[in-house]
Write an enzyme that holds these catalytic residues in place. Structure first.
Site, PDB file in Angstrom:
ATOM      1  CD  GLU A   1      -2.829  -1.027   2.412  1.00  0.00           C
ATOM      2  OE1 GLU A   1      -2.782  -0.050   3.175  1.00  0.00           O
ATOM      3  OE2 GLU A   1      -3.542  -2.010   2.607  1.00  0.00           O
TER       4      GLU A   1
ATOM      5  CG  ASP B   1      -3.280   8.165   8.805  1.00  0.00           C
ATOM      6  OD1 ASP B   1      -3.161   6.929   8.891  1.00  0.00           O
ATOM      7  OD2 ASP B   1      -3.479   8.756   7.734  1.00  0.00           O
TER       8      ASP B   1
END
Ligand SMILES: Cc1ncc(COP(=O)(O)O)c(C=O)c1O
Lengths: 267, 409
Positions: free
Chosen positions: A48, A59
């Site tokens: 990824e 995040d």
């Protein structure tokens, strides 16, 4: 590349998938291509590649910092696609998935993004703030497969609906929360992963929170592979800048081993 | 008069035309579904309406007056009516929304509420509302804003709230909002996210508008009573857009009432230092919704700049984006200097110190003195300016810099 076929074949052969996440441009833009190659060498089944964004709300601190550092170094979606394309030329056997936030794609424009991602050989696209209801906003000819997410609180009816999207896999967010390593993963995680696999009918890769190889067996037995993000970023952050590829390979090795033990026929 | 109203927009999925919707991680989907269902049930429940109304009357002394500002009217050559949201408890319109949401949070059985705040006005209103119902309250606030707004930090803490510094990004409202969303994703099971403006994923923009719509409904009735007609024009400042949506909502269906939203132009819309999102931004996705945004060509969100912390935000509510495109509302802007000038002028002329935010709306009226349509001019005075005195003194070195009244006479 047909990502669905690639993943199914690997699963059918008994392999548990290792999917590292690397933020493009972190720790610096010139490191990204060598790091991708190192991850491929280190046993990644798919990679990824993250597109840095100014406001990465899914995040935790580690990947926020990685994103910020990459942005300050001038990384963007356009350049990330160029790096991915070069990597695919060198290592066509390892699929690259792009992971980023909706606004980066919208700013490029859906036609242009679809075309460029296709040209770069991108195998899949993951956008945590773009739920399937909004996929039509970026769908255009050539767009690689979009990958849906599920979380521990996702109801069974929703898992079933996500399964009907027939995507190459389902990204299972193992914890309630943002990306970042967790010292201990709750005992409920394997149950969630089994539930996700059973009710979606899709291959399931588990991400968010995985910190150490010791955590892998319990997860990998209940799903088809693991995704490593913050732990890799941390390892790169503390690595000798002169040998980042070596650090990436060394980081992956014990995870690869742990997965191969679970995937081995005796288990 | 009902406290909550019925309207066609948004669509079932929370879209105002192409704007709004839900752009959130999957973890928040169940929470937003739960919130939407709870809000739909509450708005049809007379006991919710009664509890909300009681709080509005007894806790924040609604209805707020509509004040005919005589000396200001003389100056601009039109009757200016000030909707006195500055007289709300805690000093701004923000409390209308926090009271509505906190009652909903309690009904939903949530034990912890979180909020984001810029200047601290929404944080203070949330802390007050949470204290009143005995809910645990934590407020995310940018480290930079904590430094600039010490007084509001102390007020929140005094009312039992915990202020959590947002250390990421630019360490202002945008980042405090990111942190609040991250907190919500992590603690989604017991936590209610109390958003402070008509922004965020569906159903927040419609819910916050509904809770603030009391501003416009009262104003409409009061204007008819005081002036014998509807206003010819209604003006409000736009940060996230909640006081403006609250004011405009009651007049959307009155084609003869012009609606003007005033954004912060900071040092000027021809500089890089402004917060004029609707004037200069482009559509995109931030904080869970599609709307206009200040962004660069890669879609990275840009920093906003304004003297007023409450307008210092690179996004704006999706319904405003829709109203801009449809042409129903005109969006203009006022600079820091114009706002400062309006701040001094209203203080001197009417004995009312307005918030820097509200001063932007007044500044637009002052700039257009002589060109205003005939008939009453309705101005939403969204908050009082006590919170802004430190910044004012800093900017003007303890001397009035603008000689405001003289400038206009
Ligand atoms: C007094 C006042 N007016 C206006 C605003 C801007 O918010 P909104 O545009 O949501 O009304 C704020 C925000 O803090 C405020 O405190």
């Amino acid at each position: 590349m047909d990502l669905s076929a690639y993943i199914s074949e690997r699963i059918a052969s008994g392999r548990k998938l290792l999917a590292p996440y690397l933020c493009s441009g972190f720790p610096d833009p010139s490191a990204t291509l060598p790091l991708l190659e190192a991850l491929a060498d280190g046993g990644a089944d798919l990679i990824e590649l993250g597109v840095p964004f100014s406001d990465p709300l899914a995040d935790g601190p580690v990947l926020q910092a990685a994103s910020l550092r990459a942005l300050r170094a001038g990384m963007n979606l356009e350049k990330t696609l160029e790096i991915a394309a070069e990597f695919q030329r060198r290592r066509p056997e390892v699929p690259v998935l792009l992971m980023g936030y909706a606004n980066s794609v919208l700013a490029m424009g859906r036609e242009r993004f679809a075309e460029k991602a296709h040209e770069a050989g991108i195998a899949g696209v993951l956008i945590p703030d773009l739920p399937p209801e909004n996929w039509p906003l970026i769908q255009a000819p050539g767009l690689p497969s979009l990958i849906p997410f599920a979380a521990p609180n996702t109801p069974i009816s929703r898992l079933e609906a996500l399964g009907k999207l027939s995507t190459p896999f389902l990204y299972a967010v193992s914890v309630l929360g943002v990306t970042g390593t967790r010292d201990a993963l709750s005992n409920e995680v394997p149950a969630f992963l089994s539930r996700a696999r059973r009710h979606s009918g899709l291959p399931v890769l588990a991400g968010f929170g995985v910190a150490r190889p010791e955590q892998v067996p319990a997860l990998a037995r209940a799903c088809d592979g693991v995704i490593l993000g913050s732990a890799l970023a941390k390892a790169l952050d503390s690595a000798d800048p002169k040998d980042l590829p070596g650090a990436a390979r060394a980081f992956l090795a014990p995870f690869r081993d742990a997965l191969d033990v679970v995937g081995a026929p005796c288990c | 008069m009902p406290v909550l109203s019925e309207t066609a927009l948004p669509s079932a999925l929370g879209y105002f035309g192409p704007y709004g919707g839900r752009f959130v991680p999957e973890t928040l989907k169940p929470a937003l579904d739960e919130l939407e269902a709870a809000y739909e049930a509450a708005r049809r429940d007379p006991t919710f309406e009664a509890e909300f109304r009681e709080a509005l009357v007894t806790f924040t002394c609604r209805p707020t007056p509509l004040y005919p500002a005589r000396r200001l009217s003389e100056l601009v050559g039109a009757t200016v009516l000030l909707k006195r949201e500055d007289l709300n408890h805690t000093g701004a319109h923000k409390i209308n929304n926090t009271l509505g949401q906190i009652i909903l949070a309690k009904r939903m059985g949530k034990t912890r509420v979180i909020a984001e705040t810029g200047a601290g006005q929404h944080g203070v209103a949330t802390a007050a509302a949470a204290a009143r119902l005995g809910l645990r309250c934590e407020v995310h606030m940018g480290e930079e804003d904590i430094r600039r707004q010490q007084l509001n930090v102390r007020r929140m803490e005094l009312m039992g709230a915990k202020v959590i510094p947002a250390k990421s990004g630019t360490r202002t409202l945008k980042d405090a909002t990111n942190e609040a969303i991250r907190d919500w994703v992590t603690n989604v099971e017991d936590t209610f996210y109390l958003i402070g403006s008509v922004v965020g994923p569906h159903p927040y923009p419609v819910m916050v508008r509904d809770f603030q719509a009391i501003i416009g409904r009262e104003s409409r009735e009061q204007c008819l009573k005081v002036a014998g007609c509807l206003p010819s024009i209604a003006v409000a400042c736009v940060g996230g857009g909640s006081n403006a949506m609250g004011l405009f909502h009651a007049f959307i269906g009155d084609p003869d009432v012009q609606l003007v939203g005033v954004e912060a132009a900071g040092r000027g819309v021809d500089t890089a230092f402004h917060a004029a999102t609707l004037t200069l931004g482009k559509p995109g996705v931030l904080h869970g919704a599609m709307s206009y945004l200040l962004q660069d060509r890669d879609g990275q969100i840009q920093e906003a700049h304004s003297i007023s912390a409450g307008l210092d935000y690179p996004g704006v509510g999706p319904e405003h984006a829709f109203l801009k495109d449809s042409g129903r509302v005109r969006y203009e802007s006022a600079t820091d200097d114009e706002a400062l000038c309006a701040f001094e002028l209203l203080s001197e002329l009417e004995g009312i110190i307005p918030a820097f935010e509200s001063s932007h709306a007044l500044a637009w009226i002052l700039r257009n003195a002589g060109r205003l349509p005939a008939g009453p001019v309705l101005l939403c005075l969204s908050g009082r300016g006590d919170k802004d005195l430190d910044e004012y003194l800093l900017r003007t070195q303890k001397e009035k810099s603008h000689g405001p009244v003289g400038l206009y006479l």
